[in-house]
Design a protein around this motif. Sequence first.
Motif, PDB file in Angstrom:
ATOM      1  N   GLU A 135       0.833  -1.209   0.000  1.00  0.00           N
ATOM      2  CA  GLU A 135       0.000   0.000   0.000  1.00  0.00           C
ATOM      3  C   GLU A 135       0.868   1.261   0.000  1.00  0.00           C
ATOM      4  O   GLU A 135       0.535   2.244  -0.640  1.00  0.00           O
ATOM      5  CB  GLU A 135      -0.928  -0.003   1.224  1.00  0.00           C
ATOM      6  N   ALA A 136       2.003   1.205   0.711  1.00  0.00           N
ATOM      7  CA  ALA A 136       2.905   2.369   0.747  1.00  0.00           C
ATOM      8  C   ALA A 136       3.483   2.630  -0.648  1.00  0.00           C
ATOM      9  O   ALA A 136       3.606   3.794  -1.063  1.00  0.00           O
ATOM     10  CB  ALA A 136       4.028   2.125   1.744  1.00  0.00           C
ATOM     11  N   ASP A 137       3.826   1.543  -1.380  1.00  0.00           N
ATOM     12  CA  ASP A 137       4.328   1.715  -2.745  1.00  0.00           C
ATOM     13  C   ASP A 137       3.269   2.328  -3.648  1.00  0.00           C
ATOM     14  O   ASP A 137       3.561   3.198  -4.463  1.00  0.00           O
ATOM     15  CB  ASP A 137       4.762   0.371  -3.327  1.00  0.00           C
ATOM     16  N   LEU A 138       2.029   1.857  -3.530  1.00  0.00           N
ATOM     17  CA  LEU A 138       0.954   2.373  -4.380  1.00  0.00           C
ATOM     18  C   LEU A 138       0.669   3.845  -4.095  1.00  0.00           C
ATOM     19  O   LEU A 138       0.439   4.633  -5.019  1.00  0.00           O
ATOM     20  CB  LEU A 138      -0.303   1.528  -4.201  1.00  0.00           C
ATOM     21  N   GLU A 139       0.672   4.227  -2.826  1.00  0.00           N
ATOM     22  CA  GLU A 139       0.449   5.633  -2.476  1.00  0.00           C
ATOM     23  C   GLU A 139       1.606   6.508  -2.954  1.00  0.00           C
ATOM     24  O   GLU A 139       1.393   7.619  -3.417  1.00  0.00           O
ATOM     25  CB  GLU A 139       0.266   5.782  -0.962  1.00  0.00           C
ATOM     26  N   LEU A 140       2.820   5.976  -2.847  1.00  0.00           N
ATOM     27  CA  LEU A 140       3.983   6.724  -3.300  1.00  0.00           C
ATOM     28  C   LEU A 140       3.961   6.884  -4.818  1.00  0.00           C
ATOM     29  O   LEU A 140       4.328   7.937  -5.346  1.00  0.00           O
ATOM     30  CB  LEU A 140       5.264   6.004  -2.861  1.00  0.00           C
TER      31      LEU A 140
END
Length: 187
Positions: A135-140
């Motif tokens: 999820e952190a990768d997708l938000e980034l």
Amino acid sequence: MSTSLLSPCRANLSLRVAQTSIRSYSVKQEAVGDPKKEIIRKALYPNNIRSRPTPTGTWRPDVGRAIQFAIPSVQAHHTIERAWLLHKRHVRKEREAELARKFESMRRAMDELQRVDSRLYMEANKQEDPRARSEADLELAKTLKSTELRTLEARIRGLFPRELRVPTDTPPQGGWNYEWKPFPRPL
């Protein structure tokens, strides 16, 4: 070695000894200039003379005869070939035995890890999908420019980083880029 070089007998040496002609259109014309420079150039960079045998050259008129004198018969040639294949088989068996020993050692270490700490064993043997993103990768990824997004997508976890440059003997022509910073990625 091929057996075709050994097939003619010593008495009937019908090998191609004629040299191939050097193409005149590919030879550079001699430039008239300083004779000292020409002597140094000829000493450092000799012409590709094909009319005489050289120890490091590619053309030897007597290579067929030399092979026939070194290996007198087809039977000797086959014996040498079998000995070489036997040597290669021994080297291969030693390599396979060494790999089997290393694999067995790794299996024992993993069994010991499973006996000591099952959580670490499960973490070490966890299968990961390299295409999966957190999820952190997708938000980034939503906040990045296209070049930075390509960098993020090109980096597959666990693999060698693609942006790492290959070490060279000489520095680049443009010099060192002091402004470059690696792209921060969550691992």
